[in-house]
Scaffold this active site. Structure first.
Site, PDB file in Angstrom:
ATOM      1  N   TYR A 234      -2.286  -0.967  10.007  1.00 27.72           N
ATOM      2  CA  TYR A 234      -2.208  -1.058   8.543  1.00 27.72           C
ATOM      3  C   TYR A 234      -0.862  -0.544   8.055  1.00 27.72           C
ATOM      4  O   TYR A 234      -0.208  -1.175   7.223  1.00 27.72           O
ATOM      5  CB  TYR A 234      -3.353  -0.256   7.928  1.00 27.72           C
ATOM      6  CG  TYR A 234      -3.532  -0.461   6.439  1.00 27.72           C
ATOM      7  CD1 TYR A 234      -3.968  -1.681   5.933  1.00 27.72           C
ATOM      8  CD2 TYR A 234      -3.288   0.576   5.536  1.00 27.72           C
ATOM      9  CE1 TYR A 234      -4.161  -1.871   4.572  1.00 27.72           C
ATOM     10  CE2 TYR A 234      -3.475   0.402   4.180  1.00 27.72           C
ATOM     11  CZ  TYR A 234      -3.904  -0.822   3.693  1.00 27.72           C
ATOM     12  OH  TYR A 234      -4.086  -1.006   2.354  1.00 27.72           O
TER      13      TYR A 234
ATOM     14  N   SER B 281       0.846  -1.186   0.000  1.00 28.16           N
ATOM     15  CA  SER B 281       0.000   0.000   0.000  1.00 28.16           C
ATOM     16  C   SER B 281       0.875   1.228   0.000  1.00 28.16           C
ATOM     17  O   SER B 281       2.039   1.192   0.433  1.00 28.16           O
ATOM     18  CB  SER B 281      -0.902   0.020   1.240  1.00 28.16           C
ATOM     19  OG  SER B 281      -1.560   1.261   1.375  1.00 28.16           O
TER      20      SER B 281
END
Length: 258
Positions: A162, A145
């Site tokens: 995350y 990401s």
């Protein structure tokens, strides 16, 4: 001239294939000639997708799998090899994201983030790489990401687990790439910017302030559109990238450069 992007005769495995970027990638693999093994927890969604791929003239199998559970991954890997006899491409796409800074993040959300986003790649690779080594060929693409290298400011947008898990994907990719290139197995990662998916639709896309800021800061002035990640995935999954390994390609409309 040979088409370096042609995947005819290849077998691709896609985790997190039931929706979003994984679903799009699975259809793209089929469009480029690959047969596809579809993995996710929602078997009904996979069955629907398998029918679409079969309609394109490619073979597809739908397998219920929790990538964070070793027994589930082991069983799925055995089913894949039984159906196709080999795996040429592994797209580690399954992922989760929980909002929360470390001082408020529930421990179970941290652990689930690591189980799916990092351990899932480890387990899938653990059971697929030996066959790739045996055939002296493999393309592994790990979906990381943009949040592996940038963070979102503000307590309501903090996603610390995350951030940590996707940065770990980058480190794991480098280690695997260094080890497996001698077996003609390339390992690369992709860092998508903001794309609409089930994971983002009810959080970031409904946060008007965030979307306005994201669009104003992004040179493209918008989030990614459906299918705009597929070109990078196909490139890293094909012989067009035969001498490319350990790379992290960011697909974010320029967000990370400003």
């Amino acid at each position: 001239m040979n088409n370096m992007f042609d995947l005819t005769g290849k077998v691709a495995v896609v985790t997190g294939a039931s929706s979003g970027l994984g679903r799009d990638a699975a259809l793209s693999y089929a469009d480029y000639g690959a047969d596809v093994a579809l993995l996710a927890r929602r078997k009904d969604k996979l069955d629907e997708l398998a029918k679409e791929i079969t309609a394109k003239g490619r073979k597809a199998v739908a397998i219920a799998c929790d990538v964070g559970d070793e027994e589930s991954v082991k069983a799925a890997s055995e089913e894949i090899l039984k159906a196709f006899s080999k795996v040429d491409i592994l797209l580690n796409n399954a992922g989760v994201a929980f909002r929360g800074a470390v001082h408020e993040l529930p421990t179970e959300d941290w652990e689930k983030s690591m189980d799916i986003n990092v351990k899932g790649i480890y387990l899938m690779s653990k059971y697929i790489v030996p066959q790739m080594k045996e055939q002296k060929y493999g393309k592994i693409v790990n979906i990381a990401s943009i949040n592996a290298i940038v963070a979102d400011k503000g307590p309501d947008l903090a996603r610390h687990a995350y951030n940590a898990s996707k940065a770990a994907v980058r480190g794991l990719t480098m280690g695997m790439a260094a080890t497996y290139m001698e077996d003609n197995i390339t390992v690369n990662s992709i860092g998508p910017g903001l794309f609409e998916s089930e994971m983002t639709a009810d959080s970031l896309f409904k946060h008007e302030g965030f979307m306005n800021l994201y669009n104003s800061l992004t040179p493209a002035s918008r989030p990614g559109r459906k299918g705009e990640l597929n070109g990078t995935i196909i490139y890293l999954s094909s012989d067009a990238s035969s001498y490319v390994t350990s790379q992290h390609i960011i697909v974010d409309g320029g967000f990370s450069i400003v």
